[in-house]
Motif scaffolding. Structure first.
Motif, PDB file in Angstrom:
ATOM      1  N   MET A   1      -7.417   6.245   8.992  1.00  0.00           N
ATOM      2  CA  MET A   1      -7.601   5.852   7.773  1.00  0.00           C
ATOM      3  C   MET A   1      -6.063   6.173   7.025  1.00  0.00           C
ATOM      4  O   MET A   1      -5.409   7.334   7.582  1.00  0.00           O
ATOM      5  CB  MET A   1      -8.959   6.991   7.047  1.00  0.00           C
ATOM      6  N   ALA A   2      -5.881   5.539   5.958  1.00  0.00           N
ATOM      7  CA  ALA A   2      -4.786   5.928   5.240  1.00  0.00           C
ATOM      8  C   ALA A   2      -4.929   5.366   3.742  1.00  0.00           C
ATOM      9  O   ALA A   2      -6.094   4.610   3.232  1.00  0.00           O
ATOM     10  CB  ALA A   2      -3.745   4.512   5.911  1.00  0.00           C
ATOM     11  N   ILE A   3      -4.051   5.911   2.856  1.00  0.00           N
ATOM     12  CA  ILE A   3      -3.956   5.606   1.711  1.00  0.00           C
ATOM     13  C   ILE A   3      -2.878   4.548   1.051  1.00  0.00           C
ATOM     14  O   ILE A   3      -1.552   4.550   1.849  1.00  0.00           O
ATOM     15  CB  ILE A   3      -3.630   6.838   0.919  1.00  0.00           C
ATOM     16  N   GLU A   4      -3.439   3.406   0.857  1.00  0.00           N
ATOM     17  CA  GLU A   4      -2.536   2.429   0.166  1.00  0.00           C
ATOM     18  C   GLU A   4      -2.125   2.507  -1.217  1.00  0.00           C
ATOM     19  O   GLU A   4      -3.118   2.942  -2.018  1.00  0.00           O
ATOM     20  CB  GLU A   4      -2.834   0.854   0.771  1.00  0.00           C
ATOM     21  N   ASN A   5      -1.088   1.813  -1.471  1.00  0.00           N
ATOM     22  CA  ASN A   5      -0.797   2.176  -3.005  1.00  0.00           C
ATOM     23  C   ASN A   5      -0.203   0.528  -3.578  1.00  0.00           C
ATOM     24  O   ASN A   5       0.541  -0.277  -2.645  1.00  0.00           O
ATOM     25  CB  ASN A   5       0.305   3.326  -3.447  1.00  0.00           C
ATOM     26  N   GLN A   6      -0.211   0.465  -4.758  1.00  0.00           N
ATOM     27  CA  GLN A   6       0.184  -0.774  -5.545  1.00  0.00           C
ATOM     28  C   GLN A   6       1.324  -0.507  -6.394  1.00  0.00           C
ATOM     29  O   GLN A   6       1.754  -1.127  -7.342  1.00  0.00           O
ATOM     30  CB  GLN A   6      -0.850  -1.346  -6.367  1.00  0.00           C
ATOM     31  N   ILE A   7       1.911   0.476  -6.166  1.00  0.00           N
ATOM     32  CA  ILE A   7       3.167   1.108  -7.000  1.00  0.00           C
ATOM     33  C   ILE A   7       4.318   0.020  -7.299  1.00  0.00           C
ATOM     34  O   ILE A   7       4.614  -0.235  -8.480  1.00  0.00           O
ATOM     35  CB  ILE A   7       3.751   2.346  -6.647  1.00  0.00           C
ATOM     36  N   ARG A   8       4.724  -0.383  -6.334  1.00  0.00           N
ATOM     37  CA  ARG A   8       5.761  -1.438  -6.306  1.00  0.00           C
ATOM     38  C   ARG A   8       5.363  -2.787  -7.191  1.00  0.00           C
ATOM     39  O   ARG A   8       6.122  -3.103  -7.946  1.00  0.00           O
ATOM     40  CB  ARG A   8       6.229  -1.909  -4.790  1.00  0.00           C
ATOM     41  N   ARG A   9       4.107  -3.291  -6.898  1.00  0.00           N
ATOM     42  CA  ARG A   9       3.539  -4.352  -7.742  1.00  0.00           C
ATOM     43  C   ARG A   9       3.609  -4.112  -9.280  1.00  0.00           C
ATOM     44  O   ARG A   9       3.724  -4.595 -10.075  1.00  0.00           O
ATOM     45  CB  ARG A   9       2.382  -4.747  -7.253  1.00  0.00           C
ATOM     46  N   LEU A  10       2.934  -2.824  -9.405  1.00  0.00           N
ATOM     47  CA  LEU A  10       2.873  -2.192 -10.845  1.00  0.00           C
ATOM     48  C   LEU A  10       4.069  -2.223 -11.445  1.00  0.00           C
ATOM     49  O   LEU A  10       4.161  -2.254 -12.665  1.00  0.00           O
ATOM     50  CB  LEU A  10       1.992  -0.875 -10.838  1.00  0.00           C
ATOM     51  N   GLU A  37       5.648   5.362  -2.630  1.00  0.00           N
ATOM     52  CA  GLU A  37       5.554   4.119  -2.651  1.00  0.00           C
ATOM     53  C   GLU A  37       5.580   3.395  -1.205  1.00  0.00           C
ATOM     54  O   GLU A  37       4.836   2.396  -0.818  1.00  0.00           O
ATOM     55  CB  GLU A  37       6.769   3.580  -3.497  1.00  0.00           C
ATOM     56  N   GLN A  38       6.513   4.027  -0.275  1.00  0.00           N
ATOM     57  CA  GLN A  38       6.395   3.673   1.159  1.00  0.00           C
ATOM     58  C   GLN A  38       5.312   4.011   2.122  1.00  0.00           C
ATOM     59  O   GLN A  38       5.572   4.097   3.213  1.00  0.00           O
ATOM     60  CB  GLN A  38       7.757   3.905   1.562  1.00  0.00           C
ATOM     61  N   ASN A  39       4.407   4.833   1.564  1.00  0.00           N
ATOM     62  CA  ASN A  39       3.164   5.474   2.219  1.00  0.00           C
ATOM     63  C   ASN A  39       3.896   6.435   3.122  1.00  0.00           C
ATOM     64  O   ASN A  39       3.151   6.687   4.247  1.00  0.00           O
ATOM     65  CB  ASN A  39       2.671   4.442   2.751  1.00  0.00           C
ATOM     66  N   LYS A  40       4.988   7.293   3.072  1.00  0.00           N
ATOM     67  CA  LYS A  40       5.287   8.149   3.884  1.00  0.00           C
ATOM     68  C   LYS A  40       5.104   9.642   3.247  1.00  0.00           C
ATOM     69  O   LYS A  40       5.146  10.455   3.793  1.00  0.00           O
ATOM     70  CB  LYS A  40       7.033   8.204   3.726  1.00  0.00           C
ATOM     71  N   TYR A  41       4.520   9.666   1.998  1.00  0.00           N
ATOM     72  CA  TYR A  41       3.990  10.876   1.556  1.00  0.00           C
ATOM     73  C   TYR A  41       2.821  10.580   0.696  1.00  0.00           C
ATOM     74  O   TYR A  41       2.711   9.618  -0.201  1.00  0.00           O
ATOM     75  CB  TYR A  41       5.152  11.371   0.717  1.00  0.00           C
ATOM     76  N   ALA A  42       1.779  11.362   0.819  1.00  0.00           N
ATOM     77  CA  ALA A  42       0.561  11.100   0.054  1.00  0.00           C
ATOM     78  C   ALA A  42       0.740  12.117  -1.297  1.00  0.00           C
ATOM     79  O   ALA A  42       0.859  13.258  -1.094  1.00  0.00           O
ATOM     80  CB  ALA A  42      -0.884  11.373   0.673  1.00  0.00           C
ATOM     81  N   ARG A  61      -6.623   1.556  -9.179  1.00  0.00           N
ATOM     82  CA  ARG A  61      -5.930   0.349  -9.283  1.00  0.00           C
ATOM     83  C   ARG A  61      -4.422   0.438  -8.595  1.00  0.00           C
ATOM     84  O   ARG A  61      -3.592  -0.282  -8.223  1.00  0.00           O
ATOM     85  CB  ARG A  61      -5.577  -0.133 -10.602  1.00  0.00           C
ATOM     86  N   VAL A  62      -4.224   1.796  -8.501  1.00  0.00           N
ATOM     87  CA  VAL A  62      -2.938   2.211  -7.955  1.00  0.00           C
ATOM     88  C   VAL A  62      -3.067   2.520  -6.307  1.00  0.00           C
ATOM     89  O   VAL A  62      -2.320   2.222  -5.597  1.00  0.00           O
ATOM     90  CB  VAL A  62      -2.304   3.581  -8.723  1.00  0.00           C
ATOM     91  N   PHE A  63      -4.122   3.432  -6.081  1.00  0.00           N
ATOM     92  CA  PHE A  63      -4.274   3.974  -4.682  1.00  0.00           C
ATOM     93  C   PHE A  63      -5.634   3.459  -4.094  1.00  0.00           C
ATOM     94  O   PHE A  63      -6.349   3.401  -4.838  1.00  0.00           O
ATOM     95  CB  PHE A  63      -4.268   5.498  -4.767  1.00  0.00           C
ATOM     96  N   ARG A  64      -5.742   3.156  -3.063  1.00  0.00           N
ATOM     97  CA  ARG A  64      -6.862   2.662  -2.333  1.00  0.00           C
ATOM     98  C   ARG A  64      -6.924   3.189  -0.938  1.00  0.00           C
ATOM     99  O   ARG A  64      -5.845   3.434  -0.133  1.00  0.00           O
ATOM    100  CB  ARG A  64      -6.845   1.315  -2.241  1.00  0.00           C
ATOM    101  N   TRP A  65      -8.193   4.004  -0.430  1.00  0.00           N
ATOM    102  CA  TRP A  65      -8.372   4.448   0.720  1.00  0.00           C
ATOM    103  C   TRP A  65      -8.688   3.173   1.834  1.00  0.00           C
ATOM    104  O   TRP A  65      -9.754   2.543   1.512  1.00  0.00           O
ATOM    105  CB  TRP A  65      -9.350   5.467   0.734  1.00  0.00           C
ATOM    106  N   THR A  66      -7.962   2.951   2.902  1.00  0.00           N
ATOM    107  CA  THR A  66      -8.336   2.129   3.749  1.00  0.00           C
ATOM    108  C   THR A  66      -8.669   2.653   5.122  1.00  0.00           C
ATOM    109  O   THR A  66      -8.354   3.614   5.653  1.00  0.00           O
ATOM    110  CB  THR A  66      -7.189   1.002   4.021  1.00  0.00           C
ATOM    111  N   LYS A  67      -9.508   1.662   6.086  1.00  0.00           N
ATOM    112  CA  LYS A  67      -9.670   2.172   7.369  1.00  0.00           C
ATOM    113  C   LYS A  67      -8.852   1.269   8.110  1.00  0.00           C
ATOM    114  O   LYS A  67      -8.729   0.013   8.008  1.00  0.00           O
ATOM    115  CB  LYS A  67     -11.101   1.972   7.532  1.00  0.00           C
ATOM    116  N   ASP A  68      -8.125   2.129   8.869  1.00  0.00           N
ATOM    117  CA  ASP A  68      -7.307   1.073  10.070  1.00  0.00           C
ATOM    118  C   ASP A  68      -7.783   1.156  11.286  1.00  0.00           C
ATOM    119  O   ASP A  68      -8.644   1.595  11.820  1.00  0.00           O
ATOM    120  CB  ASP A  68      -6.000   2.066  10.415  1.00  0.00           C
TER     121      ASP A  68
END
Length: 68
Positions: A1-10, A37-42, A61-68
């Protein structure tokens, strides 16, 4: 599982806000913003809320928990 973000888009949607501008608004370093932003740090929960607040959007809208 990972956290994705939309910071660059925002940042782009916010008039191409720079990473340095976002860092200043949230009281962090540019390097920390880059890592998040690069998902190297939560980010901490507090930092995540500050980021969402800087864009005026809800946290999910910024962060989303995903299943890998």
């Amino acid at each position: 599982m990972a956290i994705e973000n939309q910071i660059r888009r925002l940042r782009f949607d916010a008039g191409e806000m720079t990473q340095a501008e976002l860092a200043e608004r949230i009281g962090m370093t540019r390097q920390t913003v880059i890592a998040i932003e690069q998902n190297k740090y939560a980010p901490s929960l507090e930092a995540a809320f500050r980021i969402a607040d800087a864009f005026g959007v809800p946290l999910d809208r910024v962060f989303r928990w995903t299943k890998d």
